[in-house]
Write a protein that holds these residues in place. Structure first.
Motif, PDB file in Angstrom:
ATOM      1  N   SER A  24       0.863  -1.185   0.000  1.00  0.00           N
ATOM      2  CA  SER A  24       0.000   0.000   0.000  1.00  0.00           C
ATOM      3  C   SER A  24       0.892   1.225   0.000  1.00  0.00           C
ATOM      4  O   SER A  24       2.071   1.160   0.363  1.00  0.00           O
ATOM      5  CB  SER A  24      -0.911   0.020   1.235  1.00  0.00           C
ATOM      6  OG  SER A  24      -0.147   0.254   2.411  1.00  0.00           O
ATOM      7  N   LEU A  25       0.336   2.363  -0.389  1.00  0.00           N
ATOM      8  CA  LEU A  25       1.124   3.599  -0.361  1.00  0.00           C
ATOM      9  C   LEU A  25       1.469   4.003   1.065  1.00  0.00           C
ATOM     10  O   LEU A  25       2.528   4.592   1.310  1.00  0.00           O
ATOM     11  CB  LEU A  25       0.367   4.714  -1.077  1.00  0.00           C
ATOM     12  CG  LEU A  25       0.346   4.594  -2.605  1.00  0.00           C
ATOM     13  CD1 LEU A  25      -0.570   5.642  -3.212  1.00  0.00           C
ATOM     14  CD2 LEU A  25       1.753   4.716  -3.194  1.00  0.00           C
ATOM     15  N   ALA A  26       0.598   3.688   2.026  1.00  0.00           N
ATOM     16  CA  ALA A  26       0.895   4.010   3.420  1.00  0.00           C
ATOM     17  C   ALA A  26       2.128   3.250   3.899  1.00  0.00           C
ATOM     18  O   ALA A  26       2.991   3.809   4.602  1.00  0.00           O
ATOM     19  CB  ALA A  26      -0.310   3.692   4.298  1.00  0.00           C
ATOM     20  N   VAL A  27       2.243   1.986   3.510  1.00  0.00           N
ATOM     21  CA  VAL A  27       3.415   1.194   3.895  1.00  0.00           C
ATOM     22  C   VAL A  27       4.661   1.698   3.163  1.00  0.00           C
ATOM     23  O   VAL A  27       5.737   1.798   3.755  1.00  0.00           O
ATOM     24  CB  VAL A  27       3.176  -0.305   3.620  1.00  0.00           C
ATOM     25  CG1 VAL A  27       4.467  -1.101   3.801  1.00  0.00           C
ATOM     26  CG2 VAL A  27       2.102  -0.851   4.553  1.00  0.00           C
ATOM     27  N   ALA A  68      -3.109  -3.412  -8.801  1.00  0.00           N
ATOM     28  CA  ALA A  68      -4.374  -4.007  -8.368  1.00  0.00           C
ATOM     29  C   ALA A  68      -4.926  -3.314  -7.129  1.00  0.00           C
ATOM     30  O   ALA A  68      -6.149  -3.265  -6.916  1.00  0.00           O
ATOM     31  CB  ALA A  68      -4.182  -5.504  -8.096  1.00  0.00           C
ATOM     32  N   ALA A  69      -4.021  -2.759  -6.317  1.00  0.00           N
ATOM     33  CA  ALA A  69      -4.437  -2.037  -5.106  1.00  0.00           C
ATOM     34  C   ALA A  69      -4.895  -0.616  -5.415  1.00  0.00           C
ATOM     35  O   ALA A  69      -5.281   0.127  -4.517  1.00  0.00           O
ATOM     36  CB  ALA A  69      -3.293  -2.007  -4.097  1.00  0.00           C
ATOM     37  N   GLY A  70      -4.815  -0.222  -6.699  1.00  0.00           N
ATOM     38  CA  GLY A  70      -5.310   1.092  -7.097  1.00  0.00           C
ATOM     39  C   GLY A  70      -4.267   2.192  -7.091  1.00  0.00           C
ATOM     40  O   GLY A  70      -4.615   3.381  -7.091  1.00  0.00           O
ATOM     41  N   THR A  71      -2.987   1.827  -7.099  1.00  0.00           N
ATOM     42  CA  THR A  71      -1.923   2.830  -7.076  1.00  0.00           C
ATOM     43  C   THR A  71      -1.916   3.639  -8.370  1.00  0.00           C
ATOM     44  O   THR A  71      -1.959   3.073  -9.463  1.00  0.00           O
ATOM     45  CB  THR A  71      -0.559   2.149  -6.889  1.00  0.00           C
ATOM     46  OG1 THR A  71      -0.587   1.373  -5.682  1.00  0.00           O
ATOM     47  CG2 THR A  71       0.559   3.174  -6.795  1.00  0.00           C
ATOM     48  N   THR A  72      -1.849   4.948  -8.227  1.00  0.00           N
ATOM     49  CA  THR A  72      -1.779   5.854  -9.377  1.00  0.00           C
ATOM     50  C   THR A  72      -0.574   6.777  -9.228  1.00  0.00           C
ATOM     51  O   THR A  72      -0.016   6.921  -8.135  1.00  0.00           O
ATOM     52  CB  THR A  72      -3.041   6.724  -9.485  1.00  0.00           C
ATOM     53  OG1 THR A  72      -3.099   7.575  -8.323  1.00  0.00           O
ATOM     54  CG2 THR A  72      -4.300   5.868  -9.560  1.00  0.00           C
ATOM     55  N   THR A  73      -0.201   7.414 -10.324  1.00  0.00           N
ATOM     56  CA  THR A  73       0.920   8.358 -10.271  1.00  0.00           C
ATOM     57  C   THR A  73       0.613   9.506  -9.325  1.00  0.00           C
ATOM     58  O   THR A  73       1.469   9.904  -8.519  1.00  0.00           O
ATOM     59  CB  THR A  73       1.239   8.881 -11.682  1.00  0.00           C
ATOM     60  OG1 THR A  73       1.573   7.774 -12.520  1.00  0.00           O
ATOM     61  CG2 THR A  73       2.411   9.846 -11.650  1.00  0.00           C
ATOM     62  N   ASP A  74      -0.595  10.044  -9.386  1.00  0.00           N
ATOM     63  CA  ASP A  74      -0.951  11.130  -8.462  1.00  0.00           C
ATOM     64  C   ASP A  74      -0.944  10.661  -7.017  1.00  0.00           C
ATOM     65  O   ASP A  74      -0.542  11.413  -6.112  1.00  0.00           O
ATOM     66  CB  ASP A  74      -2.325  11.706  -8.824  1.00  0.00           C
ATOM     67  CG  ASP A  74      -2.244  12.726  -9.958  1.00  0.00           C
ATOM     68  OD1 ASP A  74      -1.241  13.457 -10.033  1.00  0.00           O
ATOM     69  OD2 ASP A  74      -3.199  12.791 -10.764  1.00  0.00           O
ATOM     70  N   GLY A  75      -1.364   9.432  -6.790  1.00  0.00           N
ATOM     71  CA  GLY A  75      -1.315   8.885  -5.435  1.00  0.00           C
ATOM     72  C   GLY A  75       0.110   8.764  -4.931  1.00  0.00           C
ATOM     73  O   GLY A  75       0.403   9.029  -3.755  1.00  0.00           O
ATOM     74  N   ILE A  76       1.032   8.379  -5.835  1.00  0.00           N
ATOM     75  CA  ILE A  76       2.445   8.277  -5.466  1.00  0.00           C
ATOM     76  C   ILE A  76       3.014   9.658  -5.158  1.00  0.00           C
ATOM     77  O   ILE A  76       3.754   9.840  -4.180  1.00  0.00           O
ATOM     78  CB  ILE A  76       3.243   7.582  -6.588  1.00  0.00           C
ATOM     79  CG1 ILE A  76       2.798   6.128  -6.720  1.00  0.00           C
ATOM     80  CG2 ILE A  76       4.750   7.649  -6.311  1.00  0.00           C
ATOM     81  CD1 ILE A  76       3.298   5.440  -7.969  1.00  0.00           C
ATOM     82  N   PHE A  77       2.661  10.644  -5.981  1.00  0.00           N
ATOM     83  CA  PHE A  77       3.125  12.007  -5.714  1.00  0.00           C
ATOM     84  C   PHE A  77       2.658  12.478  -4.332  1.00  0.00           C
ATOM     85  O   PHE A  77       3.422  13.086  -3.577  1.00  0.00           O
ATOM     86  CB  PHE A  77       2.609  12.954  -6.787  1.00  0.00           C
ATOM     87  CG  PHE A  77       3.369  12.910  -8.087  1.00  0.00           C
ATOM     88  CD1 PHE A  77       4.743  12.716  -8.115  1.00  0.00           C
ATOM     89  CD2 PHE A  77       2.716  13.079  -9.300  1.00  0.00           C
ATOM     90  CE1 PHE A  77       5.447  12.684  -9.310  1.00  0.00           C
ATOM     91  CE2 PHE A  77       3.401  13.054 -10.503  1.00  0.00           C
ATOM     92  CZ  PHE A  77       4.780  12.849 -10.509  1.00  0.00           C
ATOM     93  N   ALA A  78       1.410  12.207  -3.995  1.00  0.00           N
ATOM     94  CA  ALA A  78       0.877  12.621  -2.693  1.00  0.00           C
ATOM     95  C   ALA A  78       1.609  11.915  -1.558  1.00  0.00           C
ATOM     96  O   ALA A  78       1.898  12.518  -0.513  1.00  0.00           O
ATOM     97  CB  ALA A  78      -0.624  12.339  -2.629  1.00  0.00           C
ATOM     98  N   MET A  79       1.924  10.631  -1.755  1.00  0.00           N
ATOM     99  CA  MET A  79       2.659   9.872  -0.739  1.00  0.00           C
ATOM    100  C   MET A  79       4.056  10.452  -0.536  1.00  0.00           C
ATOM    101  O   MET A  79       4.532  10.612   0.596  1.00  0.00           O
ATOM    102  CB  MET A  79       2.735   8.407  -1.179  1.00  0.00           C
ATOM    103  CG  MET A  79       3.533   7.488  -0.256  1.00  0.00           C
ATOM    104  SD  MET A  79       5.318   7.473  -0.589  1.00  0.00           S
ATOM    105  CE  MET A  79       5.362   6.740  -2.225  1.00  0.00           C
TER     106      MET A  79
END
Length: 259
Positions: A24-27, A68-79
């Motif tokens: 997950s992005l949190a991990v 599959a967990a829904g990771t996106t480039t914008d989600g990675i940038f936010a992380m």
């Protein structure tokens, strides 16, 4: 001196790799902070892609899990934005040209600069075609890291002359993955680099044990470890952080002792 190159200024550099979003992005965010504390000098963050041609099965399946967990480039940038509030460790994105094109090349590089991503590594962007990204990287102060391989031969000097940040030295033919032995004569590659440049050289593809890490770090300026870390992530999932951290501490110690 860029922040990427400065990662090598204190001696040999330990460079762990993570696939963003697995599990997950949190991990991933937690791992970035803990790896920095464990001795990482620079951290590579892989942006998951459906066709990662340079990756072996370990990172391919990590990419699949992340997507599959829904990771996106914008989600990675936010992380990364959140992680940047907790650590100043140099960061590099490792991705493929298609996700950058899809996002918009200039927009992608500009966003990297805004978030404090110091370098880009794009394995499927040939040196001869780096003009696709180089102007944006230069404008926004992001190092475009070049790769050299045992097959690069006469091109090594040409690539080294224009290299930024560090040179990613591919230790073995084929794709990424844990190997019991690393066969390529990396010393020969690095000697060709040294004829024309003092750019730091970091070796990746196949390093899994402290002994391998120390051996490679003695030959070069740093060691990159990816598949071995993602195997631990695959095994422990959401509970992987302490296990990855313990492994990273051991690997960082081996690399730093080589200096």
């Amino acid at each position: 001196m860029t922040k990427t190159k400065a990662a090598f200024s204190g001696g040999k550099a330990f460079i762990p790799f993570l696939t963003a979003g697995d599990p997950s992005l949190a991990v991933t965010e937690e791992l970035i902070v803990e790896l920095a504390a464990a001795g990482a000098d620079l951290i590579e963050i892989g942006i998951p892609f459906s066709d990662p041609v340079a990756e072996g099965p370990v990172i391919q399946t990590a990419d699949e899990r992340a997507l599959a967990a829904g990771t996106t480039t914008d989600g990675i940038f936010a992380m990364v934005c959140r992680a940047r509030e907790k650590t100043g460790v140099p960061l590099a994105f490792m991705t493929y040209i298609n996700p950058i094109y899809s996002y918009g090349s200039e927009r992608f590089v500009e966003r990297c600069a805004e978030l404090g991503v110091d370098a880009l590594i794009v394995p499927d962007l040939p040196f001869e075609e780096k003009g696709e990204l180089q102007p944006y990287c230069t404008e926004y102060g992001v190092d475009l890291v070049s790769l050299i391989a045992p097959t690069s031969k006469e091109r090594i000097r040409t690539i080294a002359r224009e290299a930024e940040g560090f040179l990613y030295c591919v230790s073995s033919l084929g794709v990424t993955g844990v190997r019991t032995a690393i066969a390529a004569d990396v010393g020969e590659m690095i000697s060709l680099v040294r004829e024309v440049s003092d750019i730091p050289c970091a070796i990746g593809f196949g390093i899994a044990t402290p002994q391998q890490a120390e051996e490679m770090a003695r030959k070069a300026d740093g060691a990159i470890v990816g598949s071995a870390i993602m195997k631990i992530v695959a095994r422990y999932g959401a509970d992987c952080v302490p296990h990855v951290t313990a492994y990273a501490q051991e690997m960082a110690r081996a690399v730093h002792e080589a200096g």
